[in-house]
Scaffold this active site. Structure first.
Site, PDB file in Angstrom:
ATOM      1  N   ALA A  33     -95.953  92.998  -9.907  1.00  0.00           N
ATOM      2  CA  ALA A  33     -96.443  92.824  -8.274  1.00  0.00           C
ATOM      3  C   ALA A  33     -95.106  92.582  -7.413  1.00  0.00           C
ATOM      4  O   ALA A  33     -93.893  92.939  -8.045  1.00  0.00           O
ATOM      5  CB  ALA A  33     -97.141  91.605  -8.140  1.00  0.00           C
ATOM      6  N   ASN A  34     -95.297  92.505  -6.169  1.00  0.00           N
ATOM      7  CA  ASN A  34     -94.091  92.207  -5.240  1.00  0.00           C
ATOM      8  C   ASN A  34     -94.454  91.225  -4.456  1.00  0.00           C
ATOM      9  O   ASN A  34     -95.498  90.732  -4.283  1.00  0.00           O
ATOM     10  CB  ASN A  34     -93.760  93.673  -4.407  1.00  0.00           C
ATOM     11  CG  ASN A  34     -94.901  94.065  -3.586  1.00  0.00           C
ATOM     12  OD1 ASN A  34     -95.289  93.549  -2.553  1.00  0.00           O
ATOM     13  ND2 ASN A  34     -95.410  95.195  -4.011  1.00  0.00           N
ATOM     14  N   ARG A  35     -93.609  90.944  -3.502  1.00  0.00           N
ATOM     15  CA  ARG A  35     -93.619  89.647  -2.603  1.00  0.00           C
ATOM     16  C   ARG A  35     -94.577  90.007  -1.201  1.00  0.00           C
ATOM     17  O   ARG A  35     -94.476  88.895  -0.247  1.00  0.00           O
ATOM     18  CB  ARG A  35     -92.217  88.999  -2.224  1.00  0.00           C
ATOM     19  CG  ARG A  35     -91.394  88.649  -3.271  1.00  0.00           C
ATOM     20  CD  ARG A  35     -90.257  87.960  -2.889  1.00  0.00           C
ATOM     21  NE  ARG A  35     -89.433  87.742  -4.008  1.00  0.00           N
ATOM     22  CZ  ARG A  35     -89.696  86.664  -4.961  1.00  0.00           C
ATOM     23  NH1 ARG A  35     -90.622  85.865  -4.639  1.00  0.00           N
ATOM     24  NH2 ARG A  35     -88.671  86.319  -5.949  1.00  0.00           N
ATOM     25  N   ALA A  99     -97.700  97.085   0.696  1.00  0.00           N
ATOM     26  CA  ALA A  99     -96.418  97.430   0.041  1.00  0.00           C
ATOM     27  C   ALA A  99     -96.765  98.051  -1.337  1.00  0.00           C
ATOM     28  O   ALA A  99     -96.969  97.276  -2.312  1.00  0.00           O
ATOM     29  CB  ALA A  99     -95.509  96.173  -0.122  1.00  0.00           C
TER      30      ALA A  99
END
Ligand code: CTP
Ligand code: CA
Length: 225
Positions: A33-35, A99
């Site tokens: 995942a990402n932030r 994102a």
């Protein structure tokens, strides 16, 4: 949407927004995942609804509520986000604030991976489809305005111009994520980049960036006739 704050500048228009991160499975219980918080994309969907648009929000996994007055479709992976986005067409304006994970795990396991059976695993990655570029290249049902985001830590305008050309979109909202607290924070510093102009805004709350962006896009759409 029901609101009047933006003078219903988008009444009768269909707006599609992607928002949040994607989760790319490693096995049924693990993911990459990402932030991304989804705050900016969700705020744009809410602002478009407040301006009278019929809004579909394609959201990756986020910890914030669905905006009121918006049809929200929840997805996990980049490929699911692409499918949901294509199914949500046609739209007058498409805004790609998600994102999206650039890579997914090749050959994700369909059962939970167990320690000690094959030693420490390595992950092989494969590039995900570019949702923005795919929609911008459509010959039928291409939205009149295709808007991308570009999170950059350096050379913000130059990198945004390059993305504008490469992806075939009409406008890039470039945000400078070099400072602290943009990802997950409540403020954003953006530059609106087109092929021949740059408009830089001061640091603003994400809700204010959303309201101004919706106003700007409504004017651009009106200019297109
Ligand atoms: N985007 C997308 N699908 C992807 C990757 C990006 O739709 N698979 C969209 C994002 O939602 C954003 C824009 O493309 O609107 C730019 O994303 P960004 O990550 O800044 O650009 P990339 O082309 O992925 O380049 P890089 O991450 O290497 O800077
Ligand atoms: Ca990327």
């Amino acid at each position: 949407g029901q609101g009047t704050a933006l003078g219903r500048a988008l009444a009768g228009k269909r707006v599609l927004v992607t928002s949040g991160p994607t989760h790319e499975p490693i096995d049924p219980v693990r993911y990459i995942a990402n932030r991304s918080s989804g705050k900016q994309g969700h705020a744009i969907a809410a602002a478009a609804a407040a301006a009278g648009a019929e809004v579909t929000l394609i959201s990756g996994p986020v910890g914030i509520p669905d905006p009121a007055g918006v049809t929200t479709i929840h997805v996990e992976s980049a490929r699911d986000m692409l499918d949901a986005t294509e199914q949500a067409l046609p739209a007058d304006i498409a805004i790609f604030a998600a994102a999206v994970a650039d890579w997914r795990v090749a050959g994700a396991a369909d059962q939970k991976m167990k320690k000690g059976e094959h030693g420490t695993p390595s992950l092989a990655l494969v590039e995900n489809p570019d949702i923005l570029a795919t929609i911008a290249a459509r010959e039928i049902d291409r939205p009149q305005l295709v808007v991308g985001f570009a999170a950059e830590t350096q050379n913000v305008i130059a990198y945004a111009r390059a993305k504008l050309a490469k992806k075939g979109c009409d406008l890039i909202v470039a945000n400078d994520v070099g400072g602290t607290g943009v990802m997950g924070g409540d403020a954003n510093t953006v530059h609106l980049v087109t092929a021949d102009a740059v408009e830089s805004w001061p640091t603003l709350p994400k809700a204010e960036v959303a309201a101004r962006l919706v106003e700007h896009l409504a004017a651009l759409l009106a200019d297109k006739g």
